[in-house]
Design an enzyme around this catalytic site. Sequence first.
Site, PDB file in Angstrom:
ATOM      1  N   ASP A  10       0.871  -1.175   0.000  1.00  0.00           N
ATOM      2  CA  ASP A  10       0.000   0.000   0.000  1.00  0.00           C
ATOM      3  C   ASP A  10       0.909   1.226   0.000  1.00  0.00           C
ATOM      4  O   ASP A  10       2.128   1.109  -0.203  1.00  0.00           O
ATOM      5  CB  ASP A  10      -0.989  -0.034   1.183  1.00  0.00           C
ATOM      6  CG  ASP A  10      -0.299   0.151   2.535  1.00  0.00           C
ATOM      7  OD1 ASP A  10       0.949   0.204   2.594  1.00  0.00           O
ATOM      8  OD2 ASP A  10      -1.021   0.242   3.555  1.00  0.00           O
ATOM      9  N   CYS A  67       3.154  -3.404   3.922  1.00  0.00           N
ATOM     10  CA  CYS A  67       2.324  -2.253   4.297  1.00  0.00           C
ATOM     11  C   CYS A  67       3.008  -1.594   5.485  1.00  0.00           C
ATOM     12  O   CYS A  67       4.174  -1.875   5.758  1.00  0.00           O
ATOM     13  CB  CYS A  67       0.868  -2.653   4.561  1.00  0.00           C
ATOM     14  SG  CYS A  67       0.586  -3.699   5.996  1.00  0.00           S
ATOM     15  N   GLY A  68       2.312  -0.707   6.176  1.00  0.00           N
ATOM     16  CA  GLY A  68       2.983   0.028   7.249  1.00  0.00           C
ATOM     17  C   GLY A  68       3.503  -0.873   8.340  1.00  0.00           C
ATOM     18  O   GLY A  68       4.688  -0.877   8.680  1.00  0.00           O
ATOM     19  N   THR A  69       2.613  -1.657   8.922  1.00  0.00           N
ATOM     20  CA  THR A  69       3.011  -2.598   9.972  1.00  0.00           C
ATOM     21  C   THR A  69       3.299  -3.991   9.421  1.00  0.00           C
ATOM     22  O   THR A  69       3.876  -4.836  10.116  1.00  0.00           O
ATOM     23  CB  THR A  69       1.872  -2.768  10.995  1.00  0.00           C
ATOM     24  OG1 THR A  69       0.708  -3.254  10.290  1.00  0.00           O
ATOM     25  CG2 THR A  69       1.534  -1.460  11.694  1.00  0.00           C
ATOM     26  N   GLY A  70       2.822  -4.253   8.232  1.00  0.00           N
ATOM     27  CA  GLY A  70       2.869  -5.600   7.663  1.00  0.00           C
ATOM     28  C   GLY A  70       1.627  -6.408   7.992  1.00  0.00           C
ATOM     29  O   GLY A  70       1.314  -7.386   7.321  1.00  0.00           O
ATOM     30  N   GLY A  72      -1.808  -5.744   8.014  1.00  0.00           N
ATOM     31  CA  GLY A  72      -2.995  -5.739   7.159  1.00  0.00           C
ATOM     32  C   GLY A  72      -2.799  -6.537   5.884  1.00  0.00           C
ATOM     33  O   GLY A  72      -3.648  -7.364   5.496  1.00  0.00           O
ATOM     34  N   HIS A 100      11.160 -23.647   8.075  1.00  0.00           N
ATOM     35  CA  HIS A 100      10.139 -24.355   8.868  1.00  0.00           C
ATOM     36  C   HIS A 100       8.728 -24.199   8.318  1.00  0.00           C
ATOM     37  O   HIS A 100       7.888 -25.060   8.560  1.00  0.00           O
ATOM     38  CB  HIS A 100      10.153 -23.845  10.316  1.00  0.00           C
ATOM     39  CG  HIS A 100      11.374 -24.266  11.076  1.00  0.00           C
ATOM     40  ND1 HIS A 100      11.496 -24.088  12.432  1.00  0.00           N
ATOM     41  CD2 HIS A 100      12.538 -24.848  10.665  1.00  0.00           C
ATOM     42  CE1 HIS A 100      12.678 -24.558  12.843  1.00  0.00           C
ATOM     43  NE2 HIS A 100      13.336 -25.016  11.781  1.00  0.00           N
ATOM     44  N   ARG A 134       9.265 -33.054   9.593  1.00  0.00           N
ATOM     45  CA  ARG A 134       8.186 -32.746  10.550  1.00  0.00           C
ATOM     46  C   ARG A 134       7.493 -31.433  10.208  1.00  0.00           C
ATOM     47  O   ARG A 134       6.308 -31.243  10.521  1.00  0.00           O
ATOM     48  CB  ARG A 134       8.734 -32.704  11.978  1.00  0.00           C
ATOM     49  CG  ARG A 134       9.695 -31.552  12.264  1.00  0.00           C
ATOM     50  CD  ARG A 134      10.368 -31.687  13.623  1.00  0.00           C
ATOM     51  NE  ARG A 134      11.163 -30.523  13.998  1.00  0.00           N
ATOM     52  CZ  ARG A 134      12.378 -30.247  13.521  1.00  0.00           C
ATOM     53  NH1 ARG A 134      12.954 -31.047  12.631  1.00  0.00           N
ATOM     54  NH2 ARG A 134      13.039 -29.174  13.938  1.00  0.00           N
ATOM     55  N   HIS A 135       8.199 -30.540   9.539  1.00  0.00           N
ATOM     56  CA  HIS A 135       7.600 -29.249   9.184  1.00  0.00           C
ATOM     57  C   HIS A 135       6.556 -29.410   8.081  1.00  0.00           C
ATOM     58  O   HIS A 135       5.583 -28.655   8.031  1.00  0.00           O
ATOM     59  CB  HIS A 135       8.693 -28.261   8.764  1.00  0.00           C
ATOM     60  CG  HIS A 135       9.713 -28.046   9.829  1.00  0.00           C
ATOM     61  ND1 HIS A 135       9.410 -27.484  11.051  1.00  0.00           N
ATOM     62  CD2 HIS A 135      11.036 -28.364   9.885  1.00  0.00           C
ATOM     63  CE1 HIS A 135      10.494 -27.444  11.805  1.00  0.00           C
ATOM     64  NE2 HIS A 135      11.502 -27.981  11.122  1.00  0.00           N
ATOM     65  N   ARG A 138       3.340 -30.339   9.684  1.00  0.00           N
ATOM     66  CA  ARG A 138       2.708 -29.209  10.360  1.00  0.00           C
ATOM     67  C   ARG A 138       2.035 -28.255   9.383  1.00  0.00           C
ATOM     68  O   ARG A 138       0.907 -27.801   9.623  1.00  0.00           O
ATOM     69  CB  ARG A 138       3.766 -28.475  11.206  1.00  0.00           C
ATOM     70  CG  ARG A 138       4.216 -29.314  12.387  1.00  0.00           C
ATOM     71  CD  ARG A 138       5.497 -28.835  13.017  1.00  0.00           C
ATOM     72  NE  ARG A 138       5.942 -29.766  14.062  1.00  0.00           N
ATOM     73  CZ  ARG A 138       7.136 -29.737  14.629  1.00  0.00           C
ATOM     74  NH1 ARG A 138       8.017 -28.828  14.270  1.00  0.00           N
ATOM     75  NH2 ARG A 138       7.451 -30.617  15.552  1.00  0.00           N
TER      76      ARG A 138
HETATM   77  C1  RB5 Z   1      -1.825   2.576   6.582  1.00  0.00           C
HETATM   78  O1  RB5 Z   1      -1.915   3.760   7.284  1.00  0.00           O
HETATM   79  C2  RB5 Z   1      -1.662   1.409   7.519  1.00  0.00           C
HETATM   80  O2  RB5 Z   1      -2.799   1.229   8.287  1.00  0.00           O
HETATM   81  C3  RB5 Z   1      -1.341   0.146   6.742  1.00  0.00           C
HETATM   82  O3  RB5 Z   1      -0.204   0.344   5.975  1.00  0.00           O
HETATM   83  C4  RB5 Z   1      -1.033  -1.082   7.570  1.00  0.00           C
HETATM   84  O4  RB5 Z   1      -0.099  -0.814   8.560  1.00  0.00           O
HETATM   85  C5  RB5 Z   1      -2.203  -1.819   8.065  1.00  0.00           C
HETATM   86  O5  RB5 Z   1      -2.095  -2.912   8.631  1.00  0.00           O
END
Ligand code: RB5
Length: 144
Positions: A10, A67-70, A72, A100, A134-135, A138
């Site tokens: 994004d 994405c920002g945090t990864g 979403g 793994h 084993r992986h 799983r």
């Molecule tokens: C965008 O602002 C942010 O919400 C998106 O990149 C992400 O971090 C969502 O999980």
Amino acid sequence: MKKTIGLASDHAGFPLKEHVKEWLTARGYEYKDFGTHSTDSCDYPQFGHALASAVESGECPMGIAICGTGNGINMTVNHHKSIRAALCWMPEIATLARQHNDANILVMPGRFIDDETAEKCLDTFLNTTFEGGRHQRRIDAIPC
Ligand code: RB5
């Protein structure tokens, strides 16, 4: 034949995706960019689903999603049945995601990882093989 790596982000992941493209090109990898293509605000599912579909179909055997945090985009791509996406912020986790988990999409948090660490994650993710054994049992038990 070279394998094409799929890319998606994004707006928050766009700067790192552009860096990833330079890194891949410098090392001879081919890629297909499923967007987004600017830092204009957008919704990560649109691009995550496009990437996941390409990995599922075999068009791109591996993908990279940012994405920002990864979180979403990771949730988005993991809704696809044959996707095993791993959120990685340090190279050791990226290595284990391959060894793994046989992960087929590397997810990185664009706002919480520096370029050097991201490069190390990329390098190990693309060059580490699945250990099986084993992986395999799983990961076979993951689908519900
Ligand atoms: C965008 O602002 C942010 O919400 C998106 O990149 C992400 O971090 C969502 O999980």
